[in-house]
Design a protein around this motif. Structure first.
Motif, PDB file in Angstrom:
ATOM      1  N   CYS A  73     -12.859  12.241  27.540  1.00 56.93           N
ATOM      2  CA  CYS A  73     -12.331  10.901  27.758  1.00 56.93           C
ATOM      3  C   CYS A  73     -12.775   9.966  26.641  1.00 56.93           C
ATOM      4  O   CYS A  73     -13.956   9.877  26.322  1.00 56.93           O
ATOM      5  CB  CYS A  73     -12.825  10.392  29.105  1.00 56.93           C
ATOM      6  N   CYS A  76     -14.715   6.659  28.707  1.00 56.98           N
ATOM      7  CA  CYS A  76     -16.069   6.770  29.259  1.00 56.98           C
ATOM      8  C   CYS A  76     -16.889   7.883  28.588  1.00 56.98           C
ATOM      9  O   CYS A  76     -18.074   8.027  28.844  1.00 56.98           O
ATOM     10  CB  CYS A  76     -16.046   6.935  30.778  1.00 56.98           C
ATOM     11  N   CYS A  89      -8.722  11.512  32.969  1.00 60.15           N
ATOM     12  CA  CYS A  89     -10.156  11.693  33.152  1.00 60.15           C
ATOM     13  C   CYS A  89     -10.494  11.743  34.638  1.00 60.15           C
ATOM     14  O   CYS A  89     -10.084  10.880  35.413  1.00 60.15           O
ATOM     15  CB  CYS A  89     -10.890  10.536  32.479  1.00 60.15           C
ATOM     16  N   CYS A  92     -13.170   8.444  35.349  1.00 63.22           N
ATOM     17  CA  CYS A  92     -12.729   7.045  35.404  1.00 63.22           C
ATOM     18  C   CYS A  92     -11.209   6.892  35.540  1.00 63.22           C
ATOM     19  O   CYS A  92     -10.718   5.791  35.730  1.00 63.22           O
ATOM     20  CB  CYS A  92     -13.236   6.285  34.183  1.00 63.22           C
ATOM     21  N   SER A  94      -8.944   7.358  33.266  1.00 63.67           N
ATOM     22  CA  SER A  94      -8.252   6.983  32.037  1.00 63.67           C
ATOM     23  C   SER A  94      -7.363   8.119  31.551  1.00 63.67           C
ATOM     24  O   SER A  94      -7.670   9.291  31.744  1.00 63.67           O
ATOM     25  CB  SER A  94      -9.283   6.647  30.958  1.00 63.67           C
TER      26      SER A  94
HETATM   27 ZN   LIG Z   1     -13.220   8.596  31.641  1.00 62.95          ZN
END
Ligand SMILES: [Zn+2]
Length: 113
Positions: A73, A76, A89, A92, A94
């Motif tokens: 990611c 993060c 991800c 998080c 993303s």
């Molecule tokens: Zn992430």
């Protein structure tokens, strides 16, 4: 079957290498197959003995190491295992991610006599 042509080109590369190195007999071939490499394990296992027939690889053992999909990611920084169908991800959520594993389709090693 696209695994057949993949197996064919892999065997072609291998036999070129084997002839160059003057290897007489190959006991086994280990390949790394990423979960997202686009190659299916069973059809490849089926194709392998067909394409190795009559080559120095005939009768050798085929080992397949399957690699899960791992993404990194960019937000993060976490490496998480990819779960389909969405590429995002697992920590998080993303979608700003890059593949680190899972797209490989490589020869890891060959065991010779
Ligand atoms: Zn992430």
């Amino acid at each position: 079957m696209h695994e057949l042509s993949l197996a064919e080109s892999m065997v072609r590369e291998l036999t070129t290498y084997i002839e160059k190195e003057k290897i007489k007999k190959v006991v086994s071939v280990t390949v790394i197959m990423g979960k997202f490499s686009g190659v299916q394990k069973e059809p490849f296992e089926f194709a392998f003995p067909i394409v190795t027939e009559g080559t120095v690889l005939e009768g050798c053992e085929l080992n397949i190491e399957q690699q899960p999909g791992v993404i990194n990611c960019s937000d993060c920084g976490e490496d998480t295992e990819l779960t389909i169908p969405l590429v995002k991800c697992a920590k998080c959520g993303s979608r700003n991610v890059k593949f680190t594993h899972g797209k490989e389709f490589l020869i890891k090693s060959i065991e010779i006599e």
